[in-house]
Design a protein around this motif. Structure first.
Motif, PDB file in Angstrom:
ATOM      1  N   LYS A 284     -27.396  -2.467   2.247  1.00  0.00           N
ATOM      2  CA  LYS A 284     -27.875  -1.454   3.562  1.00  0.00           C
ATOM      3  C   LYS A 284     -26.720  -0.652   3.921  1.00  0.00           C
ATOM      4  O   LYS A 284     -26.972   0.655   4.318  1.00  0.00           O
ATOM      5  N   LEU A 285     -25.581  -1.158   3.670  1.00  0.00           N
ATOM      6  CA  LEU A 285     -24.275  -0.435   3.898  1.00  0.00           C
ATOM      7  C   LEU A 285     -24.263   0.974   2.972  1.00  0.00           C
ATOM      8  O   LEU A 285     -24.024   2.059   3.389  1.00  0.00           O
TER       9      LEU A 285
ATOM     10  N   LEU B 263     -21.879   5.334  11.246  1.00  0.00           N
ATOM     11  CA  LEU B 263     -21.036   4.550  10.318  1.00  0.00           C
ATOM     12  C   LEU B 263     -19.568   4.569  11.080  1.00  0.00           C
ATOM     13  O   LEU B 263     -19.082   5.381  11.739  1.00  0.00           O
ATOM     14  N   ARG B 264     -18.813   3.442  11.176  1.00  0.00           N
ATOM     15  CA  ARG B 264     -17.604   3.177  11.775  1.00  0.00           C
ATOM     16  C   ARG B 264     -16.545   2.805  10.650  1.00  0.00           C
ATOM     17  O   ARG B 264     -16.622   2.700   9.625  1.00  0.00           O
ATOM     18  N   PHE B 265     -15.520   3.091  11.086  1.00  0.00           N
ATOM     19  CA  PHE B 265     -14.443   2.635  10.243  1.00  0.00           C
ATOM     20  C   PHE B 265     -14.435   1.341   9.307  1.00  0.00           C
ATOM     21  O   PHE B 265     -14.191   1.524   8.308  1.00  0.00           O
ATOM     22  N   GLU B 266     -14.865   0.515  10.130  1.00  0.00           N
ATOM     23  CA  GLU B 266     -14.851  -0.961   9.613  1.00  0.00           C
ATOM     24  C   GLU B 266     -15.907  -0.972   8.676  1.00  0.00           C
ATOM     25  O   GLU B 266     -15.805  -1.693   7.650  1.00  0.00           O
ATOM     26  N   ASP B 267     -16.844  -0.110   8.723  1.00  0.00           N
ATOM     27  CA  ASP B 267     -17.935  -0.095   7.568  1.00  0.00           C
ATOM     28  C   ASP B 267     -17.462   0.419   6.201  1.00  0.00           C
ATOM     29  O   ASP B 267     -17.560   0.053   5.239  1.00  0.00           O
ATOM     30  N   LEU B 268     -16.741   1.723   6.494  1.00  0.00           N
ATOM     31  CA  LEU B 268     -16.275   2.338   5.299  1.00  0.00           C
ATOM     32  C   LEU B 268     -14.823   1.435   4.905  1.00  0.00           C
ATOM     33  O   LEU B 268     -14.855   1.160   3.589  1.00  0.00           O
ATOM     34  N   TYR B 269     -14.313   0.842   5.561  1.00  0.00           N
ATOM     35  CA  TYR B 269     -13.167  -0.211   5.174  1.00  0.00           C
ATOM     36  C   TYR B 269     -13.724  -1.101   4.226  1.00  0.00           C
ATOM     37  O   TYR B 269     -13.322  -1.517   2.957  1.00  0.00           O
ATOM     38  N   LYS B 270     -14.817  -1.671   4.479  1.00  0.00           N
ATOM     39  CA  LYS B 270     -15.579  -2.823   3.798  1.00  0.00           C
ATOM     40  C   LYS B 270     -15.986  -2.236   2.479  1.00  0.00           C
ATOM     41  O   LYS B 270     -15.941  -3.028   1.461  1.00  0.00           O
ATOM     42  N   ALA B 271     -16.587  -1.124   2.469  1.00  0.00           N
ATOM     43  CA  ALA B 271     -17.107  -0.458   1.426  1.00  0.00           C
ATOM     44  C   ALA B 271     -16.125  -0.224   0.391  1.00  0.00           C
ATOM     45  O   ALA B 271     -16.175  -0.324  -0.923  1.00  0.00           O
ATOM     46  N   LEU B 272     -15.022   0.188   0.904  1.00  0.00           N
ATOM     47  CA  LEU B 272     -13.718   0.836  -0.325  1.00  0.00           C
ATOM     48  C   LEU B 272     -13.176  -0.287  -0.851  1.00  0.00           C
ATOM     49  O   LEU B 272     -12.890  -0.531  -2.020  1.00  0.00           O
ATOM     50  N   VAL B 273     -12.918  -1.609   0.005  1.00  0.00           N
ATOM     51  CA  VAL B 273     -12.594  -2.711  -0.475  1.00  0.00           C
ATOM     52  C   VAL B 273     -13.512  -3.462  -1.568  1.00  0.00           C
ATOM     53  O   VAL B 273     -13.156  -3.990  -2.635  1.00  0.00           O
ATOM     54  N   LYS B 274     -14.887  -3.495  -1.314  1.00  0.00           N
ATOM     55  CA  LYS B 274     -15.630  -3.983  -2.154  1.00  0.00           C
ATOM     56  C   LYS B 274     -15.839  -3.245  -3.402  1.00  0.00           C
ATOM     57  O   LYS B 274     -16.057  -3.759  -4.509  1.00  0.00           O
ATOM     58  N   ILE B 275     -15.571  -2.086  -3.385  1.00  0.00           N
ATOM     59  CA  ILE B 275     -15.687  -1.152  -4.786  1.00  0.00           C
ATOM     60  C   ILE B 275     -14.043  -1.143  -5.598  1.00  0.00           C
ATOM     61  O   ILE B 275     -13.839  -0.279  -6.652  1.00  0.00           O
ATOM     62  N   GLY B 276     -13.171  -1.995  -4.973  1.00  0.00           N
ATOM     63  CA  GLY B 276     -12.071  -2.075  -5.710  1.00  0.00           C
ATOM     64  C   GLY B 276     -10.740  -1.297  -5.341  1.00  0.00           C
ATOM     65  O   GLY B 276      -9.725  -1.202  -5.837  1.00  0.00           O
ATOM     66  N   TYR B 277     -10.920  -0.391  -4.105  1.00  0.00           N
ATOM     67  CA  TYR B 277      -9.705  -0.074  -3.270  1.00  0.00           C
ATOM     68  C   TYR B 277      -8.742  -0.683  -2.603  1.00  0.00           C
ATOM     69  O   TYR B 277      -9.379  -1.696  -1.788  1.00  0.00           O
TER      70      TYR B 277
ATOM     71  N   HIS C 112     -10.739   5.455  13.885  1.00  0.00           N
ATOM     72  CA  HIS C 112     -11.169   5.860  15.027  1.00  0.00           C
ATOM     73  C   HIS C 112     -12.757   5.954  15.017  1.00  0.00           C
ATOM     74  O   HIS C 112     -13.531   5.977  13.822  1.00  0.00           O
ATOM     75  N   THR C 113     -13.326   5.876  16.090  1.00  0.00           N
ATOM     76  CA  THR C 113     -14.920   6.268  16.232  1.00  0.00           C
ATOM     77  C   THR C 113     -15.224   7.218  17.051  1.00  0.00           C
ATOM     78  O   THR C 113     -14.393   7.371  18.225  1.00  0.00           O
ATOM     79  N   PRO C 114     -15.924   8.015  16.587  1.00  0.00           N
ATOM     80  CA  PRO C 114     -16.971   8.148  15.480  1.00  0.00           C
ATOM     81  C   PRO C 114     -16.212   8.663  14.177  1.00  0.00           C
ATOM     82  O   PRO C 114     -15.221   9.528  14.440  1.00  0.00           O
ATOM     83  N   MET C 115     -16.730   8.271  12.944  1.00  0.00           N
ATOM     84  CA  MET C 115     -15.925   9.001  11.966  1.00  0.00           C
ATOM     85  C   MET C 115     -16.645  10.286  11.719  1.00  0.00           C
ATOM     86  O   MET C 115     -17.835  10.536  11.657  1.00  0.00           O
ATOM     87  N   LYS C 116     -15.591  11.141  11.491  1.00  0.00           N
ATOM     88  CA  LYS C 116     -16.150  12.672  10.967  1.00  0.00           C
ATOM     89  C   LYS C 116     -16.795  12.383   9.907  1.00  0.00           C
ATOM     90  O   LYS C 116     -16.703  11.732   8.821  1.00  0.00           O
ATOM     91  N   LYS C 117     -17.801  13.698   9.729  1.00  0.00           N
ATOM     92  CA  LYS C 117     -18.652  13.428   8.594  1.00  0.00           C
ATOM     93  C   LYS C 117     -17.895  13.835   7.009  1.00  0.00           C
ATOM     94  O   LYS C 117     -18.028  13.266   6.019  1.00  0.00           O
TER      95      LYS C 117
ATOM     96  N   TYR D 203     -14.883  12.579   6.280  1.00  0.00           N
ATOM     97  CA  TYR D 203     -14.301  11.268   5.917  1.00  0.00           C
ATOM     98  C   TYR D 203     -15.596  10.409   5.307  1.00  0.00           C
ATOM     99  O   TYR D 203     -15.375   9.804   4.265  1.00  0.00           O
ATOM    100  N   ILE D 204     -16.632  10.339   6.098  1.00  0.00           N
ATOM    101  CA  ILE D 204     -17.853   9.780   5.402  1.00  0.00           C
ATOM    102  C   ILE D 204     -18.169  10.297   3.839  1.00  0.00           C
ATOM    103  O   ILE D 204     -18.353   9.482   2.997  1.00  0.00           O
ATOM    104  N   ASN D 205     -18.142  11.523   3.840  1.00  0.00           N
ATOM    105  CA  ASN D 205     -18.507  12.114   2.392  1.00  0.00           C
ATOM    106  C   ASN D 205     -17.422  11.871   1.298  1.00  0.00           C
ATOM    107  O   ASN D 205     -17.839  11.339   0.350  1.00  0.00           O
ATOM    108  N   LEU D 206     -16.196  11.567   1.606  1.00  0.00           N
ATOM    109  CA  LEU D 206     -15.234  10.877   0.649  1.00  0.00           C
ATOM    110  C   LEU D 206     -15.744   9.610   0.350  1.00  0.00           C
ATOM    111  O   LEU D 206     -15.543   9.224  -0.979  1.00  0.00           O
ATOM    112  N   VAL D 207     -15.903   8.689   1.214  1.00  0.00           N
ATOM    113  CA  VAL D 207     -16.439   7.487   0.809  1.00  0.00           C
ATOM    114  C   VAL D 207     -17.816   7.454  -0.004  1.00  0.00           C
ATOM    115  O   VAL D 207     -17.981   6.811  -1.038  1.00  0.00           O
ATOM    116  N   ALA D 208     -18.679   8.207   0.572  1.00  0.00           N
ATOM    117  CA  ALA D 208     -19.952   8.429  -0.187  1.00  0.00           C
ATOM    118  C   ALA D 208     -19.544   8.867  -1.780  1.00  0.00           C
ATOM    119  O   ALA D 208     -20.002   8.303  -2.576  1.00  0.00           O
ATOM    120  N   ASP D 209     -18.542   9.483  -1.860  1.00  0.00           N
ATOM    121  CA  ASP D 209     -18.443  10.175  -3.460  1.00  0.00           C
ATOM    122  C   ASP D 209     -17.810   9.002  -4.016  1.00  0.00           C
ATOM    123  O   ASP D 209     -18.257   8.766  -5.132  1.00  0.00           O
TER     124      ASP D 209
END
Length: 87
Positions: free
Chosen positions: A12-13, A24-38, A65-70, A72-78
């Motif tokens: 889902k994330l 998406l919040r900072f915490e969501d992006l944080y979790k994703a980056l840690v999960k993929i090895g960052y 901070h919230t909301p996350m700007k697009k 930053y979300i794009n960087l994590v999506a990449d």
């Protein structure tokens, strides 16, 4: 019966990140980056920006901070797309 497949929280994330959801919040992006090895580096000196590093990849810096700007979300999506191609 098969139409009710339950997606994991990770799935889902990833879906939210790849469609670049504005919710998406900072915490969501944080979790994703840690999960993929960052590895996160916590800010010091009063900064609110976290830097995430992974060998062989460009570092990603996100403000806490919230909301996350697009952008930053794009960087994590990449980063997530690159990870999904690896596995």
């Amino acid at each position: 019966m098969w139409g009710d497949i339950v997606l994991s929280q990770w799935d889902k994330l990833v879906a939210e990140i790849l469609k670049q959801s504005p919710n998406l919040r900072f915490e969501d992006l944080y979790k994703a980056l840690v999960k993929i090895g960052y590895a996160p580096e916590q800010p010091c000196g009063g900064s609110s920006h976290y830097t995430f590093r992974k060998d062989g990849c460009m570092p990603i810096t996100l403000p806490k901070h919230t909301p996350m700007k697009k952008a930053y979300i794009n960087l994590v999506a990449d980063a997530v797309r690159a990870y999904l191609q690896e596995v």
